[in-house]
Scaffold this active site. Structure first.
Site, PDB file in Angstrom:
ATOM      1  N   GLU A  77       0.050   1.126   1.703  1.00 60.59           N
ATOM      2  CA  GLU A  77       0.541   2.323   1.015  1.00 60.59           C
ATOM      3  C   GLU A  77      -0.286   3.555   1.354  1.00 60.59           C
ATOM      4  O   GLU A  77       0.248   4.616   1.664  1.00 60.59           O
ATOM      5  CB  GLU A  77       0.536   2.083  -0.496  1.00 60.59           C
ATOM      6  N   CYS A 102       3.814  -9.244  -3.683  1.00 62.85           N
ATOM      7  CA  CYS A 102       4.842  -8.622  -2.834  1.00 62.85           C
ATOM      8  C   CYS A 102       5.123  -9.378  -1.547  1.00 62.85           C
ATOM      9  O   CYS A 102       6.252  -9.518  -1.149  1.00 62.85           O
ATOM     10  CB  CYS A 102       4.494  -7.153  -2.565  1.00 62.85           C
ATOM     11  N   SER A 129       2.375 -11.909   0.088  1.00 65.97           N
ATOM     12  CA  SER A 129       1.320 -12.833   0.489  1.00 65.97           C
ATOM     13  C   SER A 129       1.793 -14.276   0.322  1.00 65.97           C
ATOM     14  O   SER A 129       1.975 -14.747  -0.799  1.00 65.97           O
ATOM     15  CB  SER A 129       0.058 -12.587  -0.352  1.00 65.97           C
ATOM     16  N   GLY A 169       5.670  -3.148  -0.684  1.00 68.49           N
ATOM     17  CA  GLY A 169       6.367  -4.331  -1.170  1.00 68.49           C
ATOM     18  C   GLY A 169       7.082  -4.141  -2.482  1.00 68.49           C
ATOM     19  O   GLY A 169       7.903  -4.960  -2.868  1.00 68.49           O
ATOM     20  N   TYR A 177      -2.043 -11.528   8.014  1.00 64.68           N
ATOM     21  CA  TYR A 177      -1.322 -10.869   6.917  1.00 64.68           C
ATOM     22  C   TYR A 177      -0.859  -9.488   7.376  1.00 64.68           C
ATOM     23  O   TYR A 177      -1.664  -8.664   7.813  1.00 64.68           O
ATOM     24  CB  TYR A 177      -2.290 -10.754   5.748  1.00 64.68           C
ATOM     25  N   ASN A 225      -4.955 -16.264  -3.606  1.00 67.11           N
ATOM     26  CA  ASN A 225      -5.540 -15.573  -2.461  1.00 67.11           C
ATOM     27  C   ASN A 225      -6.825 -14.893  -2.896  1.00 67.11           C
ATOM     28  O   ASN A 225      -6.906 -14.347  -4.002  1.00 67.11           O
ATOM     29  CB  ASN A 225      -4.551 -14.536  -1.908  1.00 67.11           C
ATOM     30  N   MET A 266       3.110 -14.514  -3.290  1.00 68.32           N
ATOM     31  CA  MET A 266       2.238 -14.176  -4.419  1.00 68.32           C
ATOM     32  C   MET A 266       2.227 -12.659  -4.551  1.00 68.32           C
ATOM     33  O   MET A 266       1.486 -11.973  -3.855  1.00 68.32           O
ATOM     34  CB  MET A 266       0.824 -14.695  -4.170  1.00 68.32           C
ATOM     35  N   ASN A 315      -7.619 -12.196  -5.896  1.00 70.27           N
ATOM     36  CA  ASN A 315      -6.582 -11.215  -5.579  1.00 70.27           C
ATOM     37  C   ASN A 315      -5.255 -11.564  -6.261  1.00 70.27           C
ATOM     38  O   ASN A 315      -4.993 -11.145  -7.376  1.00 70.27           O
ATOM     39  CB  ASN A 315      -6.431 -11.129  -4.053  1.00 70.27           C
ATOM     40  N   CYS A 316      -4.418 -12.349  -5.623  1.00 72.87           N
ATOM     41  CA  CYS A 316      -3.082 -12.636  -6.151  1.00 72.87           C
ATOM     42  C   CYS A 316      -2.889 -14.140  -6.283  1.00 72.87           C
ATOM     43  O   CYS A 316      -3.653 -14.935  -5.736  1.00 72.87           O
ATOM     44  CB  CYS A 316      -2.003 -12.028  -5.253  1.00 72.87           C
TER      45      CYS A 316
END
Length: 719
Positions: free
Chosen positions: A555, A391, A393, A689, A550, A413, A389, A180-181
């Protein structure tokens, strides 16, 4: 209200996906009521009679879903409203058909070709009109359908389709074992060099080359994962390369400049180099396209450095953002800027970098960024300081068991699964005991989904994403021939995110729509997040990953969950009738409170939701009142760790208006001259974010006339 039935709640039901759950007669009751509603019949006694009759005829020792459904149909067909039986059967058929269509590749592609708004507008920073984005959307439609039908555990796929949970980013993972990020190890990559394609890149010898390399790293990292990426402590990372510029200019000065002017000459040239380098980075990021057809979702953190090179980099970042990009000086959407606040560094007038704080305030009032991190509060929550990481996380403090040193750069993540909290509250029918029973069952599905997500990521090999695994973005580097990537994830080095949504609506089910000042109601919402955190701590003992709670930036999920629940439960005032759910722990958008009240209300939740959070306050136009914003930043410093600014910064280049554009059914228009041309106006809104330009790229499924409230409910109310 349905009376208690003779069949015990301890009775278990075998689900189609193989799970067993506690028997709940309320599900029969709700299904009958929905069927009655579709026929215009209002007879709640009838629904209760049917439910009681069905339950009485069931064998509690052997229950499964098809058996229960057949029993309901049999009882309805001989009842006084046989048309309800037909509606019930049709509803079951329609729902089964809808599930099959969600897993049908051809159907998914048909929706894309028809430009279904839920597909093409799902991401506000993805321009669905361009070819590379269309290609990404096409592959995503196929990947999502295939994953639901063939890859995800059946219980997880079923829960996602029903709306009990949301398995995020199905268009990428698990079809591909993508992460993911991450927090890119920029410092290590610049120091040790890296490779992109066939080009071996050496350590830069100037800040100008360093920022050019960072832009290339960001583009390649963003193409190798699906979430956001961040550069932490940008000022401190780049300062050594600015010193190289200075040394070069001093060497030139020794040959060409009078001795008493050499320092001035070298520093003047270095300051210009720094400004030019940071301006190039700003423009390069905003002109990049990753392989998935969008500008990389990248965050730059800065603000902790105090020497003159670090200070100059900070000032350049802020001045360039204030200036704007392009001929008309538009607000740059990326990178997201996050400015660190710290006592004895920049918080108070006596601090050495207080002047840079003033520049950050000016920038935030004019360009909405930077958001701010409170060093002391973030360290209390996470164990140490770092930017998120992407916006929101956040990584917890992690000590490398091999070196004994704390490490943040290079960690990542592995994905998010979000729980639909309002649905559980509505299914509980006013019973807290039933709420927690359903909650525990759903959390087991979340656990299964996250563990599957992590293990799928472990199917990757270093060749799948060399920039991540071989060339340093993830910190450690795989050796030649090493095909195992688990060392990048295990020992809790990577995080898995337990997302949640709709604490406001969940409390509204039990306490009514104005519960925020009710201590018992707020304690209930805190308990929800606290129990999630307790489960995360338990799961960390069972698996080698860091599970964390989390606060999902939803959105489109704010709409999806509510839409599915409206179909299931009908229009419930202040819950489903609003047509959206409130993001995470935020205050009800419809209520007007001060920024200070909002901060006080929300401050406690991140103590349990350590895996990701942000607080927003909304303001009127502040360009001539930075002291008002500073008052909020200072008030928030010891209370919340991460604070964003939401203020009107729309600009019309026809008449010069600056403020907030008016939303319309088609887009936005200047309130002064009526201009709607996206080429001659700059409309910038918070999209969870990040910032987005909805005038050029529709967001929230294109319902522009609702955009102001929609953007607010994503992450908090006006203040």
């Amino acid at each position: 209200m349905l009376r208690e039935t003779s069949t015990s709640s301890a009775t278990v039901v075998a689900k189609r996906d193989g799970r067993t759950v506690s028997f709940d007669a309320g599900k029969i009751y709700r299904a009958v009521v929905l069927a009655m509603n579709s026929q215009g019949i209002e007879d709640r006694d009838f629904a209760e009679e049917i439910t009681q009759t069905v339950v009485a005829n069931l064998d509690p020792s052997s229950l499964d879903v098809p058996t229960i459904q057949t029993a309901v149909e049999d009882v309805l067909m001989v009842s006084r409203y046989p048309e309800v039986a037909r509606a019930y059967i049709e509803y079951r058929h329609d729902r089964d058909t809808a599930r099959e269509q969600e897993m049908d590749v051809s159907r998914s592609l048909d929706k894309l070709m028809a430009r279904d708004a839920t597909v093409v507008n799902e991401n506000a920073n993805k321009d669905s009109t361009v070819f590379n984005t269309q290609r990404d959307l096409t592959s995503g439609a196929v990947a999502k359908a295939y994953a639901l039908k063939n890859l995800l555990p059946e219980a997880v796929a079923n829960a996602h389709l029903k709306g009990d949970i949301h398995f995020h980013d199905l268009d990428y993972n698990p079809f591909q074992p993508m992460t993911n990020c991450c927090l890119i190890d920029i410092e290590g990559m610049l120091r040790e060099g890296f490779q992109i394609g066939n080009a071996r890149v050496e350590s830069p010898r100037s800040i100008n080359t360093a920022t050019a390399q960072i832009a290339q790293i960001i583009a390649n990292v963003a193409s190798s994962q699906y979430g956001g990426c961040s550069v932490d402590r940008t000022d401190e990372v780049l300062a050594p390369y600015a010193r190289l510029n200075y040394a070069k200019h001093m060497k030139d000065a020794e040959e060409w400049v009078a001795e008493d002017r050499r320092e001035e000459y070298a520093w003047t040239k270095t300051r210009k180099d720094i400004y030019d380098a940071m301006q190039s980075l700003e423009y390069e990021i905003n002109t990049l396209y990753s392989s998935n057809g969008q500008t990389p979702f990248v965050t730059l953190g800065f603000g902790m450095g105090t020497d003159r090179f670090e200070r100059e980099i900070q000032k350049s970042i802020l001045k360039i953002r204030i200036e704007g990009v392009g001929k008309d000086k538009h607000t740059a959407i990326f990178p997201k800027l996050v400015f660190g606040l710290r006592r004895e560094t920049n918080l108070n007038p006596e601090d050495p970098n207080y002047d840079i704080k003033q520049l950050a305030l000016e920038c935030s009032t004019k360009r909405m960024y930077p958001d701010v991190l409170s060093y002391d509060r973030l360290t209390e929550i996470e164990g140490d300081y770092k930017v998120p990481m992407g916006c929101r996380s956040f990584l917890p403090k992690w000590v490398d068991p091999q070196t004994g040193e704390a490490v943040n750069a290079g960690r990542n993540n592995l994905g998010v699964v979000t729980l639909n909290i309002p649905r559980i509250a509505m299914q509980s029918r006013g019973s807290k005991e039933r709420f927690w029973k359903i909650f525990d069952e759903r959390m087991q599905v979340v656990k299964e989904a996250l563990v599957y997500r992590a293990r799928r990521c472990e199917d990757a090999t270093p060749e799948n994403a060399p920039i991540l695994y071989r060339y340093g973005a993830f910190g450690i580097r795989a050796e030649e021939g090493d095909q195992d990537v688990t060392k990048f994830f295990h020992n809790q080095r990577s995080t898995l995110s337990i997302g949640y949504i709709g604490l406001y609506e969940a409390a509204t089910v039990f306490y009514g729509p104005d519960w925020e000042t009710d201590t018992e109601a707020k304690d209930f919402t805190i308990e929800i997040v606290k129990r999630m955190a307790e489960m995360a701590d338990q799961w960390k003992k069972e698996y080698p990953y860091w599970f964390s709670v989390y606060s999902t930036p939803s959105e489109s999920l704010t709409d999806r969950f509510c839409r599915l629940d409206r179909q299931k439960f009908g229009n419930i005032p202040d819950i489903t009738a609003k047509e959206y759910y409130t993001n995470s722990f935020h205050y009800d958008v419809r209520k007007k409170i001060t920024p200070f009240e909002k901060i006080d209300f929300e401050a406690i939740y991140p103590e349990y939701a350590k895996g990701g959070f942000i607080h927003y306050c909304e303001y009127p136009k502040l360009t001539h009142n930075t002291k008002a914003l500073e008052a909020v930043w200072d008030y928030a410093y010891d209370k919340v760790a991460y604070l964003g600014t939401n203020t009107p910064i729309d600009k019309c280049y026809e008449c010069g208006f600056s403020g907030e554009f008016a939303p319309t059914a088609e887009g936005f228009k200047c309130p002064e001259c009526g201009n709607t041309d996206p080429d001659t106006c700059d409309v910038v809104k918070r999209t969870c974010g990040y910032l987005g330009n909805p005038q050029k790229r529709p967001m929230v499924h294109g319902r522009h006339e609702e955009i102001i409230n929609r953007v607010k409910h994503m992450d908090g109310p006006a203040a």
